[in-house]
Design a protein around this motif. Structure first.
Motif, short mmCIF file in Angstrom:
data_model
loop_
_atom_site.label_atom_id
_atom_site.label_comp_id
_atom_site.label_asym_id
_atom_site.label_seq_id
_atom_site.Cartn_x
_atom_site.Cartn_y
_atom_site.Cartn_z
N UNK A 189 12.02 -47.06 6.39
CA UNK A 189 12.02 -46.29 5.15
C UNK A 189 12.96 -46.98 4.15
N UNK A 190 12.44 -47.36 3.00
CA UNK A 190 13.25 -48.02 1.98
C UNK A 190 13.64 -47.00 0.91
N UNK A 191 14.93 -46.95 0.58
CA UNK A 191 15.39 -46.02 -0.45
C UNK A 191 16.69 -46.52 -1.06
N UNK A 192 16.97 -46.06 -2.29
CA UNK A 192 18.29 -46.29 -2.88
C UNK A 192 19.08 -44.99 -2.91
N UNK A 193 18.48 -43.90 -2.37
CA UNK A 193 19.09 -42.59 -2.36
C UNK A 193 19.89 -42.40 -1.06
N UNK A 194 21.21 -42.32 -1.19
CA UNK A 194 22.07 -42.24 -0.01
C UNK A 194 21.82 -40.98 0.79
N UNK A 195 21.62 -39.86 0.11
CA UNK A 195 21.40 -38.59 0.81
C UNK A 195 20.14 -38.65 1.66
N UNK A 196 19.08 -39.25 1.10
CA UNK A 196 17.84 -39.40 1.86
C UNK A 196 18.10 -40.20 3.13
N UNK A 197 18.73 -41.35 2.97
CA UNK A 197 18.95 -42.24 4.11
C UNK A 197 19.82 -41.58 5.18
N UNK A 198 20.90 -40.94 4.76
CA UNK A 198 21.83 -40.35 5.72
C UNK A 198 21.24 -39.14 6.43
N UNK A 199 20.38 -38.40 5.74
CA UNK A 199 19.93 -37.12 6.29
C UNK A 199 18.78 -37.24 7.28
N UNK A 200 17.97 -38.30 7.20
CA UNK A 200 16.77 -38.33 8.03
C UNK A 200 16.68 -39.53 8.97
N UNK A 201 17.66 -40.41 8.95
CA UNK A 201 17.53 -41.67 9.70
C UNK A 201 18.21 -41.61 11.06
N UNK A 202 17.64 -42.34 12.01
CA UNK A 202 18.34 -42.61 13.27
C UNK A 202 19.42 -43.66 13.02
N UNK A 203 19.07 -44.69 12.25
CA UNK A 203 20.04 -45.70 11.83
C UNK A 203 19.80 -46.06 10.38
N UNK A 204 20.87 -46.54 9.74
CA UNK A 204 20.81 -46.97 8.34
C UNK A 204 21.26 -48.42 8.25
N UNK A 205 20.52 -49.21 7.47
CA UNK A 205 20.92 -50.59 7.17
C UNK A 205 21.33 -50.63 5.71
N UNK A 206 22.61 -50.86 5.45
CA UNK A 206 23.10 -50.95 4.07
C UNK A 206 23.02 -52.41 3.64
#
Length: 353
Positions: A189-206
């Motif tokens: 999932x590609x996003x620039x929205x931090x809340x989206x990434x933090x709320x639904x991901x198993x892992x996040x790549x910054x």
């Protein structure tokens, strides 16, 4: 071996390297978000996985098979775009069935699969409608159903919610995550929205400047950033300059106060990062570092009171819960703020512009 393996991936356009030595193993059924500012390379990585861009170097393996030399339609990947990309002259059912038709699936099987997908996204009865007759959220659901109809091994989502209003974004991202879990499909999932990434991901790549600055679970990314960029980019962060009084013991000075971080430091000056929730107005028994400051402004937001203050010459923000029996502080008054040393993020070196 991971289900999806991206190794030493690079991409250059002319002399400009937009992705640099990108490595990411993804397990089967995992939901991973690529998060970063515009131009950081996250969409380019996604497009290389999809086959729309050819890597300058590196490999991409899906279930053990290297797919770099394969065309997009040979990779068994489903993709959802930011702009929906629905065919305006086709009905909802025809849009969802498009990939199945290209694959030569029989009419009866196509019809059954379309019905199954429309039930999955909650659009039963919308078969004969056209895209212009749907809301933005409904169109994106149809785009998701079309991507899933062909039973892809990997689902790619390129900022699929950015064109929607805030309320629809929240509800649809939860639906996407729920569907992804039910189908156990490997997802990027590609996003620039931090809340989206933090709320639904198993892992996040910054990502930053074509590089993966940090890969980790949302809790780790937010609370234990490994680089200064990650600390400043993810979430809200108060920055306070500190003097280093003793490198070996980690003794520092903030304004007129001194405190110990309890760990060695490597430079004479540093910046402390403090999350708004780590600051407490007044003295707190469990937070033994006390800073002096002044209340600048107070915003009553119902259940939360947002306080802006000046501490050691820096503007900071903290949130406190509304308590009906305790009025908020008045702007202009002096105040003390408590923080636990373990909650401080030590950002050594120069401050970002």
């Amino acid at each position: 071996m991971s289900f999806l393996e991206i190794e030493h991936l690079e991409k250059s356009f002319g002399s400009v390297r937009v992705v640099k030595d990108f490595n990411l193993p993804i397990e089967k059924g995992e939901f991973v978000s690529l998060l970063g500012p515009s131009g950081c390379g996250k969409t380019t990585v996604l497009r290389m996985v999809a086959g729309f861009e050819t890597p300058s170097t590196g490999s991409i393996r899906i279930d053990g098979r290297d797919v770099v030399s394969l065309r997009p339609n040979q990779r068994n990947i489903g993709m959802v775009f930011q702009s929906y990309a629905l065919f305006p002259n086709l009905t909802v059912a025809q849009n969802v069935a498009f990939g199945l038709k290209v694959k030569g699936v029989k009419v009866a099987d196509r019809t059954a699969r379309v019905a199954e997908m429309l039930r999955l996204i909650g659009l039963e009865g919308y078969d004969d409608r056209y895209p212009f007759q749907l809301s933005g959220g409904q169109q994106q659901r149809v785009a998701l159903a079309r991507a899933l109809a062909v039973q892809p091994q990997v689902l790619l989502l390129d900022e699929p919610l950015s064109a929607l209003d805030a309320k629809i974004r929240v509800s649809l991202r939860e639906e996407i995550r729920d569907i992804q879990r039910r189908l156990a499909i490997t997802t990027i999932f590609v996003t620039h929205d931090q809340e989206e990434a933090l709320s639904i991901s198993d892992r996040v790549v910054v990502m930053n400047g074509g590089v993966a600055e940090q890969v980790g679970q949302p809790f780790e990314i937010y609370n234990r950033p490994s680089t200064r960029f990650v600390a400043e980019f993810v979430g809200t962060l108060n920055l306070i300059e500190a003097r280093v009084l003793d490198r070996d013991s980690g003794r520092i000075g903030i304004g007129s106060r001194e405190a110990s971080l309890g760990r060695p430091l490597t430079s004479d000056r540093l910046t402390l990062g403090i999350r708004p929730e780590a600051l407490t107005l007044g003295r707190a028994a469990d937070r033994d570092m006390v800073l002096e400051g002044r209340i600048d402004d107070v915003h009553f937001l119902g259940s939360v009171i947002r306080i802006q203050a000046t501490v050691a010459g820096e503007r900071v923000m903290l949130d406190t819960f509304n308590r009906p029996g305790t009025p908020p502080p008045a702007p202009g008054q002096a105040a003390e703020f408590s923080v636990h040393p373990e909650d401080l993020l030590v950002l050594e070196g120069e401050r970002s512009p």
